[in-house]
Design an enzyme around this catalytic site. Structure first.
Site, PDB file in Angstrom:
ATOM      1  N   TRP A  29      42.581  33.470 -40.622  1.00  0.00           N
ATOM      2  CA  TRP A  29      41.502  34.358 -40.158  1.00  0.00           C
ATOM      3  C   TRP A  29      40.476  33.522 -39.426  1.00  0.00           C
ATOM      4  O   TRP A  29      40.161  32.423 -39.885  1.00  0.00           O
ATOM      5  CB  TRP A  29      40.862  35.029 -41.375  1.00  0.00           C
ATOM      6  CG  TRP A  29      39.657  35.867 -41.107  1.00  0.00           C
ATOM      7  CD1 TRP A  29      39.625  37.221 -40.923  1.00  0.00           C
ATOM      8  CD2 TRP A  29      38.286  35.441 -41.041  1.00  0.00           C
ATOM      9  NE1 TRP A  29      38.339  37.656 -40.733  1.00  0.00           N
ATOM     10  CE2 TRP A  29      37.489  36.578 -40.791  1.00  0.00           C
ATOM     11  CE3 TRP A  29      37.640  34.203 -41.131  1.00  0.00           C
ATOM     12  CZ2 TRP A  29      36.106  36.523 -40.650  1.00  0.00           C
ATOM     13  CZ3 TRP A  29      36.267  34.137 -40.995  1.00  0.00           C
ATOM     14  CH2 TRP A  29      35.518  35.286 -40.757  1.00  0.00           C
ATOM     15  N   SER A  95      45.765  29.464 -44.708  1.00  0.00           N
ATOM     16  CA  SER A  95      44.592  30.199 -45.171  1.00  0.00           C
ATOM     17  C   SER A  95      44.976  31.621 -45.589  1.00  0.00           C
ATOM     18  O   SER A  95      45.795  31.789 -46.493  1.00  0.00           O
ATOM     19  CB  SER A  95      43.508  30.165 -44.088  1.00  0.00           C
ATOM     20  OG  SER A  95      42.252  30.506 -44.624  1.00  0.00           O
ATOM     21  N   MET A  96      44.452  32.663 -44.930  1.00  0.00           N
ATOM     22  CA  MET A  96      44.821  34.017 -45.349  1.00  0.00           C
ATOM     23  C   MET A  96      46.297  34.291 -45.112  1.00  0.00           C
ATOM     24  O   MET A  96      46.885  35.170 -45.742  1.00  0.00           O
ATOM     25  CB  MET A  96      43.948  35.071 -44.675  1.00  0.00           C
ATOM     26  CG  MET A  96      44.305  35.489 -43.279  1.00  0.00           C
ATOM     27  SD  MET A  96      43.477  37.043 -42.759  1.00  0.00           S
ATOM     28  CE  MET A  96      44.388  38.278 -43.695  1.00  0.00           C
ATOM     29  N   HIS A 251      39.246  22.251 -43.981  1.00  0.00           N
ATOM     30  CA  HIS A 251      40.118  23.417 -44.040  1.00  0.00           C
ATOM     31  C   HIS A 251      41.201  23.356 -42.954  1.00  0.00           C
ATOM     32  O   HIS A 251      42.384  23.559 -43.233  1.00  0.00           O
ATOM     33  CB  HIS A 251      39.268  24.682 -43.879  1.00  0.00           C
ATOM     34  CG  HIS A 251      40.019  25.960 -44.093  1.00  0.00           C
ATOM     35  ND1 HIS A 251      40.715  26.215 -45.259  1.00  0.00           N
ATOM     36  CD2 HIS A 251      40.175  27.063 -43.304  1.00  0.00           C
ATOM     37  CE1 HIS A 251      41.265  27.422 -45.180  1.00  0.00           C
ATOM     38  NE2 HIS A 251      40.963  27.946 -44.001  1.00  0.00           N
TER      39      HIS A 251
END
Length: 271
Positions: A29, A95-96, A251
């Protein structure tokens, strides 16, 4: 453009490079398939078929008003895998996107799946609950408020946390500009609804259904998706999973640690 018309009429954009054993990438995202270009190019040049898609509402895919939940995302992946006739596919989520592939296995099984990779993922549960020490819900409420008030500026301000440049990582201005450009292609409705989806969806039951070799990669200085609540726990919950942590990494390891991520993916695929 390669577009797959899904069961509800939504058009899903995808890119399909190279030939060989397939690797399917699910993006984070609020990005698109383009975040995977470095990984796709690297693996396609080494004899793999690499596929990445723009999640509904993002990138070049349609922007329906509804459908921004993980059951729908998983079913979209199932349609794409069937359409492309992918077998023995390695699923890679960032991530998502880790939630997409976890829910795919939970809903559709692993008959077509050979391996599974979670990179900086929100699984098994992101938000803090009575029985899980995650991120407080107020943080996600603040993200949604910031997006509604001034989405371009909010996303621009998010970049330093995403790439860890506020902690000394080096990323070009070109990367920052591209990230913002990709993010602003997305539907604001999808962008908002997915904050709820990725923060509140509980993937703990899904973890037990992942029954293929699994690699979990996570930066130890991930300011967006903290390692102790997510990657570390996912590796403990998935039977036989291998956990690789990158000291000092943020991240967005697919960019900041591109060579290390590519090498680890290739080694895992060959194992």
């Amino acid at each position: 453009m390669a577009l797959l018309k899904l069961r509800d009429g939504t058009e899903l954009y995808y890119k399909d490079w190279g030939s060989g054993r397939p690797v399917l990438f699910s993006h984070g995202w609020p990005l698109s398939a383009d975040m995977w270009d470095a990984q796709m190019l690297f693996l396609a040049e080494r004899g793999y078929r690499t596929v990445a898609f723009d999640r509904r509402g993002f990138g070049r895919s349609s922007q329906p008003w509804t459908g921004y939940d993980y059951d729908t995302f998983a079913d979209d992946i199932a349609e794409l895998i069937k359409h492309l006739e992918l077998k023995e596919v390695t699923l890679v989520g960032f991530s998502m996107g880790g939630g997409d592939i976890a829910r795919y296995v939970a809903r559709h099984g692993s008959a077509r799946v050979s391996k599974f990779v979670l990179l900086s993922c929100v699984t098994p549960l992101f938000v803090k609950t009575a029985d899980h020490d995650g991120v407080d819900k107020s943080v996600f409420d603040g993200i949604k408020a910031g997006l509604i008030k001034d989405r371009p500026q909010f996303l621009d301000d998010f970049n330093p946390l995403f790439y860890g440049t506020n902690h000394g990582m080096k990323v070009s201005q070109g990367v920052f500009k591209q990230t913002l450009q990709i993010a602003l292609q997305a539907s604001i409705k999808a962008t908002l609804d997915c904050v709820t989806a990725f923060s509140e969806t509980d993937f703990r039951p899904d973890m037990a259904k992942i029954d293929v070799p699994t690699l979990v990669v996570h930066g130890e200085d991930d300011q967006v998706v903290p390692l102790p609540f997510t990657g570390k726990l996912a590796a403990e919950m998935i039977k036989g999973a291998q956990l690789k942590t990158y000291p000092g990494a943020p991240h967005a390891t697919t960019t900041t640690h591109v060579d290390q991520v590519n090498a680890d993916l290739l080694a895992f695929l060959k194992a």
